[in-house]
Design a protein around this motif. Structure first.
Motif, PDB file in Angstrom:
ATOM      1  N   LEU A  15       0.844  -1.182   0.000  1.00 42.15           N
ATOM      2  CA  LEU A  15       0.000   0.000   0.000  1.00 42.15           C
ATOM      3  C   LEU A  15       0.880   1.232   0.000  1.00 42.15           C
ATOM      4  O   LEU A  15       1.699   1.418   0.903  1.00 42.15           O
ATOM      5  CB  LEU A  15      -0.912   0.012   1.234  1.00 42.15           C
ATOM      6  N   VAL A  42      -2.289   0.483  -4.693  1.00 39.46           N
ATOM      7  CA  VAL A  42      -1.913  -0.809  -4.137  1.00 39.46           C
ATOM      8  C   VAL A  42      -1.160  -1.572  -5.217  1.00 39.46           C
ATOM      9  O   VAL A  42      -1.633  -1.685  -6.348  1.00 39.46           O
ATOM     10  CB  VAL A  42      -3.134  -1.603  -3.620  1.00 39.46           C
ATOM     11  N   GLN A 154      -8.094  -6.597  -3.895  1.00 40.31           N
ATOM     12  CA  GLN A 154      -9.371  -6.209  -3.312  1.00 40.31           C
ATOM     13  C   GLN A 154      -9.440  -6.617  -1.842  1.00 40.31           C
ATOM     14  O   GLN A 154      -9.931  -5.863  -0.996  1.00 40.31           O
ATOM     15  CB  GLN A 154     -10.510  -6.860  -4.095  1.00 40.31           C
ATOM     16  N   CYS A 157      -7.312  -4.215   0.240  1.00 44.02           N
ATOM     17  CA  CYS A 157      -7.996  -2.944   0.441  1.00 44.02           C
ATOM     18  C   CYS A 157      -9.096  -3.075   1.492  1.00 44.02           C
ATOM     19  O   CYS A 157      -9.266  -2.197   2.351  1.00 44.02           O
ATOM     20  CB  CYS A 157      -8.573  -2.439  -0.877  1.00 44.02           C
ATOM     21  N   GLN A 162     -10.632   0.080   2.711  1.00 43.08           N
ATOM     22  CA  GLN A 162     -10.540   0.863   1.487  1.00 43.08           C
ATOM     23  C   GLN A 162     -11.303   0.168   0.354  1.00 43.08           C
ATOM     24  O   GLN A 162     -11.667  -1.001   0.452  1.00 43.08           O
ATOM     25  CB  GLN A 162      -9.073   1.047   1.086  1.00 43.08           C
ATOM     26  N   LEU A 164     -11.241  -0.760  -3.791  1.00 41.46           N
ATOM     27  CA  LEU A 164     -10.328  -0.916  -4.920  1.00 41.46           C
ATOM     28  C   LEU A 164     -10.842  -0.161  -6.135  1.00 41.46           C
ATOM     29  O   LEU A 164     -12.015  -0.243  -6.483  1.00 41.46           O
ATOM     30  CB  LEU A 164     -10.146  -2.394  -5.265  1.00 41.46           C
ATOM     31  N   ILE A 216      -6.582   3.210  -5.320  1.00 39.69           N
ATOM     32  CA  ILE A 216      -7.391   3.084  -4.107  1.00 39.69           C
ATOM     33  C   ILE A 216      -8.381   4.232  -4.095  1.00 39.69           C
ATOM     34  O   ILE A 216      -8.002   5.405  -4.124  1.00 39.69           O
ATOM     35  CB  ILE A 216      -6.507   3.104  -2.844  1.00 39.69           C
ATOM     36  N   GLU A 220     -14.393   2.111   1.939  1.00 42.74           N
ATOM     37  CA  GLU A 220     -15.400   1.271   1.299  1.00 42.74           C
ATOM     38  C   GLU A 220     -16.783   1.691   1.736  1.00 42.74           C
ATOM     39  O   GLU A 220     -17.039   1.939   2.923  1.00 42.74           O
ATOM     40  CB  GLU A 220     -15.148  -0.192   1.665  1.00 42.74           C
TER      41      GLU A 220
END
Length: 227
Positions: A15, A42, A154, A157, A162, A164, A216, A220
């Motif tokens: 990251l 990422v 994914q 993240c 986070q 993707l 990123i 989410e």
């Protein structure tokens, strides 16, 4: 003989640190945050391994000089088999038949032996891959490696809350191929091998490793996470 288990995906993820986020307005908070700042990425590498059985088989049919056997065959087999009999007798050389359906290959060989008896000699089948089948395997293993890499990115993240984003870079780093036979390959397998063992010996394998960079997008969205 069982096929070897496919190799697990190998993943490396990194990251990239982001700049300090700006304060959110109430409208931005309701949409799940602002667009990802520049530099939020990422970096992931992953691999995949696939195998493919042969898609063609070649058998060689040779007839002897027993006229009574040929005469009996001409009265009982289909027109296509009659052509094989006549061509083999006139030219005195083996007739090669290429099959893409291995079940039909067994049926035809069994029928020839049943109708012609000891006057016919059928070589063990030579299994191989056409160039199109090899290209398909190469494409499939590359796509599988990219899919594995995206899935792992994914998951990384999500681990940090986070989301993707789109891919920024996808690079194929290594591709390996082994096993398999081509049409020109000289068969040297023992005659005692079963049909399945011959197919296994002719199975082709390929592996691919890719490196990818994904954007990123930010935190989410909880609604998407519940879905």
């Amino acid at each position: 003989m069982a096929l070897p288990a496919p190799a697990p995906s190998r993943v490396f993820a990194e990251l990239v640190p982001a700049q300090a986020p700006a304060l959110l307005t109430p409208a931005q908070e309701g949409r799940g945050g602002p667009p990802a700042p520049s530099g939020r990425e990422v970096h992931v590498s992953g691999s995949a391994e696939l195998s493919a059985g042969p898609d063609r088989a070649r058998v060689s049919v040779r007839l002897g000089s027993r006229k009574e056997a040929a005469g009996a065959a001409r009265s009982s087999v289909t027109r296509r088999l009659e052509y094989i009999v006549q061509a083999a007798r006139q030219r005195g050389v083996p007739v090669c038949i290429i099959f893409s359906d291995f079940g039909k290959m067994q049926n035809v060989c069994n029928l020839l032996i049943e109708k012609l008896g000891t006057s016919v000699t059928i070589s063990p089948p030579h299994f191989y891959h056409t160039p199109e089948a090899v290209d398909t395997l190469r494409c499939q293993v590359c796509v599988a490696a990219v899919g594995n890499t995206r899935q792992k990115a994914q998951e990384v993240c999500r681990l940090f809350g986070q989301s993707l984003g789109k891919p920024l870079l996808i690079r194929e780093e290594e591709t390996r191929e082994w096993g398999g036979h081509t049409e020109s390959h000289l068969p040297n397998s023992p005659d005692l091998l079963t049909l399945q063992e011959r197919i296994q010996n002719a199975t082709a394998y390929a592996s691919c490793r890719v490196f990818a960079v994904f954007e990123i997008k930010g935190k989410e969205n909880r609604r998407n996470k519940l879905l």
